[in-house]
Structure formats: C-alpha cells, structure tokens
Write an enzyme that holds these catalytic residues in place. Structure first.
Site, PDB file in Angstrom:
ATOM      1  CE  LYS A  90      -3.846   1.983   2.695  1.00 52.50           C
ATOM      2  NZ  LYS A  90      -4.636   1.707   3.706  1.00 52.50           N
ATOM      3  CB  SER A 165      -7.408   4.135   3.323  1.00 50.21           C
ATOM      4  OG  SER A 165      -6.744   3.281   4.331  1.00 50.21           O
ATOM      5  CB  SER A 189      -8.112   1.515   6.343  1.00 52.98           C
ATOM      6  OG  SER A 189      -8.656   2.893   6.274  1.00 52.98           O
TER       7      SER A 189
END
Length: 477
Positions: A90, A165, A189
C-alpha cells in the site's frame, strides 16, 4: 523501477464487472496453493511474477496501481511459507526505491531509502513485491477517490466504491491480479474494502505486527497492518509467517491456525451501531443470516450492547482531525514542495474542525482511552461480537468523494463508518468476512467479528467455520 502517473486519467470503456482470472500460472490459486506449487517447482517465482504483472495490466481499468516495479527483486526469503507469491504494498508504507505518495497531491515524494518495518516483516514471508496500490489522501476516506483524479473502482461493479483506505489493494485482490496484498487499518481501512470487495480482511491486535515509526509516536496508535486475501487460510498463513519474523512478547503466540477448532463459541450480536447509527435493511439481513448460520452450527448467539460514551463519535472525529493537523505541520518531512493548501477538501475540513476543538484534546484522549472499559464489559461471557462492517451497502462512486462539500461528506462518512473505529481505538482484533448476501447490483456484503486483544485465533476459528459452511464467492466463478 517505474512509477506511472500518480493520477491516472479516467477510463470511459470499463465493463460493469472486471476480473483477470485466466489459465496461467496463477490460475484461481490462493497464496497458500500457489506457494505450494512454487515449493514443488511446478511454478517458478519468475513465472508467477510475470503472470501477475500481465494481470495487473489487464486490471488497469480499475485505477488501483500507484507504482510498478519493472524488474521485481528475487525474494529475500526463499524458504518463507509464501515464497514466490506476488503481492503489492500500500502506498502509505515505504518500499525501498519507490516513492511513498500517501494518495496526496500536496507534495512530491522521493524514492524511499529503506523498507518500513512492517514491509520488512511482509517480505520475510517470501512474497515478491510487484508495486504499490493507491489509497485516498493519507488514508482518511472510506472510499478510494480523489478530488482531481480518477477513482479506484470496485471490480464487482465498477460504478461503485471499492472502499477505503486500502481500496487499491482490495480491488486488485478481488479482481484476481494477485492472491494477497498489503493493507492497513486506522478506522476500518482493512475491513471496509474487504466488505466492499468480498474479501477476508483481518485487522490484528494492536502490537501483533511491526508498527511503523509514525504510529508509535501518536498518543493512541490507531493503525495496524495486515493483508487482504480471498481465503481464510491465506490470512492465517500470513499471520503465522509474520510471527516467525517477530513476535510481540506481550501478546499470546498465535501460530498457524489451520481450520475450525470445533469449539462451541459464545457470540454477541450487534445490529445497530453503539454510536446510534441505524443499519440498513440489506446489511441487517446479512448479519442476521450469519447469526442464524452460527446457531445452526451449534454456537450460541445473543444480543449485546456496548455502552459507549455519547461523545465517542465526536471524539474519534476530533482525533482524526488532529492527525490531519499534524500532517499539515510536518508534511515537509514526507517529500519536496509540500503545500498544505493542496491537501484535499476532506483533509482540510478535518484539520479545520480540529483547530476549533483543539483545547479539548486532553479530554478527548481521556474519553477515547476509557472506551476500552465499555468494550471489555460488553465481552463478558462472550468469545466474539458479530456486527456489520459498515452501516449500509457499498455506495456508488461520488457519494463519498472528497469533492463533496465537507459538511455533507463528513455526515455521509459517519453514517457509513459507524462500527469499525471502536476496534482501532481499543486495539482489539477484528475481521471482515463475505456473507452469503449480495446487493441488487451483485456487490458483496461483509460481516464483522471482533474479539478480545490477542485472540485472533477466535476470529480465524469463526472465519474457517463460515467459509466451510458457505464457501466465499469469487468474482468470475
């Protein structure tokens, strides 16, 4: 190493659903199965990386990649249990040689000089990193959308959000481009994108895996790293492998959980948020059906109440705003030419809201820390709590866009993200699992289980049980 446009242009010819499964080395294998093929030398790590790279190109319409690595480095852990499995990091975690963009247009990031602590732990499992996935600015939003750039799209229905996210990671795992991908969770997230994309998303106990330096400096560390996967055994295998690299002596060892224990568990049922947000009918039905399945398998399910302070939502929002405020102050450490005025409207709105409430920070921190008492009381006599992941089904793109005026957007976020933040505040482990239900558009609906600190084995036990009872649906199958 190459970094594509940080803000890909919109695609106008994206099909309603998009997956990349094909007859190549990856097939429909999960990470455990693919690693076994690599160990038996039926598939080489180079073949797996090559075919995953082709799938990533086929998934370009999802807009989920932040950067790619042209020539992936050989694994530094060839004997790791996930050796040869392609994956992605990520884009809020440093991977040496790639910029860390944090989803923001407010600065120009330089290539990272070293791997972040958790990235080193991830690499210790033997995976091959092919690039980085997109996230909303600084991970604040519950969708992976941007003010002036194309969004990340949900592969089940590309007009809808993949969650946030970790939306870029979720989109590519669900589409079949890679078996697993790095994710992290500071308010939902990992679990929210797992729910949106029909994946397994386990947020570990605070301290279960390596924390990054920024998290350790916060008065309450909300963020925990993990992965998104399509099967329970992949998540279990990752956690066991990560533990061989580093184990927190303050938590009970986890080891490899390989299936349901057969133990009869006591599960609390929470249908409406403890913050007072109601659950929509489709989500309520999915959670209720899961409870019925558990009862049919011999587990005990009973309603539970969590007596949270009435100010929890406002306090969490204040703390969230404090993070944006601190980023605006320290942004120059992230890269060149940081301009806080270029932070997106959500980040700016959160920061402004915090400035107005700044004097209340000590009281906010005190109340947030005390929430662990109410949560601990709710767990008395229970092994886990079953709840929705979010209060309503996956929204269409645009509903949570940072371009929406801040007062409207924050009200929409709070009406959606009503269940997950408590586990981040308290530090408890929590997992999102696909339910048997879907939306009228065919999108998955997730359900969430939470457990006491250090009890990830209970969550994996329940996850294996439900996966065996109703195998999780795979896109394209």
């Amino acid at each position: 190493m190459t970094a594509p446009e940080r803000h890909p242009s919109p695609h106008t010819d994206i099909p309603t659903g998009l997956h990349t499964y094909t007859d190549d080395a990856l097939g429909a294998h999960d990470a455990v199965a693919l690693a076994a093929l690599v160990r038996r030398r039926e598939v080489s790590p180079a073949e797996a990386a090559r075919d995953a790279a082709a799938r990533l190109r086929a998934a370009e319409g999802l807009g989920a990649l932040a950067a790619t690595i042209a020539d992936p480095a050989p694994t530094t852990a060839p004997d790791g249990p996930l050796a040869g499995v392609p994956t992605l990091v990520k884009d809020n975690s440093d991977y040496r040689g790639l910029p860390t963009g944090h989803g923001s247009a407010a600065f120009t990031p330089a290539p990272a000089r070293r791997h972040a602590p958790f990235v080193r732990q991830l690499l210790s499992t033997g995976v091959t990193v092919l690039g980085k996935t997109r996230l909303p600015e600084f991970g604040f939003n519950a969708t992976t959308e941007f003010e002036h750039a194309a969004p990340v799209r949900n592969p089940w229905h590309t007009a809808h959000s993949p969650g946030g996210s970790s939306g870029g990671a979720a989109a590519l795992v669900a589409a079949g481009a890679v078996p697993v991908a790095h994710a992290n969770d500071g308010g939902g997230s990992i679990r929210i994108p797992a729910a949106c994309c029909g994946l397994v998303g386990l947020k570990p106990t605070r301290g279960r895996v390596r924390a990054n330096a920024q998290s350790r400096q916060l008065p309450i560390d909300l963020v925990t790293d993990g992965i998104l996967s399509r099967t329970v055994r992949d998540t279990a295998a990752f956690l066991a492998a990560a533990e061989t690299h580093w184990r927190n002596p303050e938590l009970p060892p986890l080891g490899l959980v390989e299936g349901p224990s057969g133990r009869r568990l006591r599960v609390g049922l929470l249908l409406d948020s403890p913050t007072g947000v109601p659950t929509d009918p489709a989500t309520r039905a999915a959670v209720t059906a899961t409870a019925t399945t558990l009862e049919g398998l011999g587990h005990t399910v009973r309603p539970v109440r969590i007596p949270l302070d009435d100010q929890f939502t406002e306090d969490f929002l204040t703390y969230w705003g404090m993070l944006s405020f601190l980023l605006a102050l320290t942004g120059r450490t992230l890269g060149a030419h940081f301009d806080r005025h270029r932070m997106d409207p959500l980040s700016q709105g959160l920061r402004a809201q915090y400035v107005r409430a700044m004097r209340r920070t000590p009281a906010v921190l005190h109340r947030l820390r005390k929430s662990r008492e109410a949560y601990a009381a709710a767990f008395r006599g229970l092994d886990a709590i079953l709840a929705p992941v979010v209060a309503h089904t996956t929204p269409r793109l645009g509903h949570l866009s940072p371009a929406v005026p801040y007062p409207t957007l924050i009200a929409r976020i709070l009406a959606y993200v009503a269940f997950t933040p408590l586990d981040n505040t308290v530090g408890t482990p929590s997992v999102s699992l696909p339910s048997t239900a879907t939306t009228p558009e065919g999108l998955p609906i997730g359900v969430m289980f939470s457990a006491r600190p250090g009890h990830e084995h209970t969550l994996l036990d329940l996850a294996y049980t439900l996966e065996a009872a109703n195998p999780f649906r795979r896109l394209g199958s």
